[in-house]
Design a protein around this motif. Structure first.
Motif, mmCIF file in Angstrom:
data_model
loop_
_atom_site.group_PDB
_atom_site.id
_atom_site.type_symbol
_atom_site.label_atom_id
_atom_site.label_comp_id
_atom_site.label_asym_id
_atom_site.label_seq_id
_atom_site.Cartn_x
_atom_site.Cartn_y
_atom_site.Cartn_z
ATOM 1 N N PRO A 1 8.539 97.793 42.428
ATOM 2 C CA PRO A 1 8.857 97.449 43.817
ATOM 3 C C PRO A 1 9.215 95.966 43.930
ATOM 4 N N ARG A 2 10.260 95.672 44.677
ATOM 5 C CA ARG A 2 10.701 94.294 44.912
ATOM 6 C C ARG A 2 10.739 94.073 46.417
ATOM 7 N N ARG A 3 9.975 93.101 46.888
ATOM 8 C CA ARG A 3 9.885 92.825 48.325
ATOM 9 C C ARG A 3 10.616 91.539 48.664
ATOM 10 N N THR A 4 11.533 91.677 49.607
ATOM 11 C CA THR A 4 12.374 90.559 50.016
ATOM 12 C C THR A 4 12.211 90.320 51.505
ATOM 13 N N PRO A 5 11.862 89.098 51.922
ATOM 14 C CA PRO A 5 11.835 88.789 53.354
ATOM 15 C C PRO A 5 13.252 88.867 53.915
ATOM 16 N N VAL A 6 13.394 89.540 55.030
ATOM 17 C CA VAL A 6 14.699 89.675 55.673
ATOM 18 C C VAL A 6 14.541 89.439 57.164
ATOM 19 N N GLY A 7 15.643 89.160 57.800
ATOM 20 C CA GLY A 7 15.678 89.070 59.256
ATOM 21 C C GLY A 7 16.564 90.191 59.738
ATOM 22 N N GLY A 8 16.008 91.088 60.458
ATOM 23 C CA GLY A 8 16.782 92.223 60.938
ATOM 24 C C GLY A 8 16.188 92.731 62.222
ATOM 25 N N ARG A 9 16.703 93.853 62.669
ATOM 26 C CA ARG A 9 16.210 94.421 63.923
ATOM 27 C C ARG A 9 16.265 95.932 63.861
ATOM 28 N N ARG A 10 15.201 96.535 64.374
ATOM 29 C CA ARG A 10 15.160 97.989 64.503
ATOM 30 C C ARG A 10 15.831 98.376 65.806
ATOM 31 N N VAL A 11 16.706 99.384 65.707
ATOM 32 C CA VAL A 11 17.368 99.956 66.879
ATOM 33 C C VAL A 11 17.193 101.466 66.747
ATOM 34 N N GLY A 12 16.260 102.012 67.504
ATOM 35 C CA GLY A 12 15.974 103.439 67.392
ATOM 36 C C GLY A 12 15.424 103.762 66.014
ATOM 37 N N ARG A 13 16.108 104.648 65.303
ATOM 38 C CA ARG A 13 15.666 105.066 63.964
ATOM 39 C C ARG A 13 16.477 104.374 62.867
ATOM 40 N N GLU A 14 17.074 103.239 63.205
ATOM 41 C CA GLU A 14 17.848 102.454 62.241
ATOM 42 C C GLU A 14 17.310 101.028 62.193
ATOM 43 N N PHE A 15 17.409 100.427 61.020
ATOM 44 C CA PHE A 15 17.053 99.024 60.860
ATOM 45 C C PHE A 15 18.277 98.312 60.308
#
Length: 131
Positions: free
Chosen positions: A43-57
């Motif tokens: 597993p590789r964990r990367t900090p990201v900036g995003g947004r959830r919209v309904g059932r999508e990120f």
């Protein structure tokens, strides 16, 4: 990639890899994208900036297919996203035809500003969440 963009890429990715990301991963409410390493299988964990919209990120990668997490997605699109402290499984899709600059306008402002400032090959990533 121009010499300027290549230098910018190397400096920023080293800073992110060795300073910013290790600290960010420790923050309990930092959004993280977990991919499976294409070589290691870990597993590789990367900090990201995003947004959830309904059932999508939604995420915009600042270096497109040069980003390690994007390369991992190409090898295995099954991912997890930690959003607001909770983990969600999903399938990631690389959207080459999406207008990444326009997409950034709908994502968190501070991260979007950094992606615009440092990015050289923007690429939209959509994660279809399954839980």
């Amino acid at each position: 990639m121009s010499r300027h963009h290549e230098t910018k890429f190397r400096v920023v990715t080293k800073l992110q890899r060795w300073v910013v990301n290790p600290v960010s991963r420790l923050l309990p409410f930092q959004t993280l994208l977990e991919t499976t390493g294409r070589k290691s299988g870990l597993p590789r964990r990367t900090p990201v900036g995003g947004r959830r919209v309904g059932r999508e990120f939604w995420i915009v990668s600042e270096y497109g297919e040069k980003s390690q997490y994007v390369r991992n997605i190409q090898a295995n699109p099954s991912v997890r996203v930690r959003d607001k402290g909770r983990w969600h499984h999903g399938t990631a899709h690389l959207l080459h035809k999406d207008d990444a600059r326009t997409r950034l306008k709908s994502l968190p402002r501070m991260n979007s500003a950094a992606v615009r400032a440092f990015g050289t090959n923007l690429l939209t990533v959509r994660v279809d969440l399954t839980d």
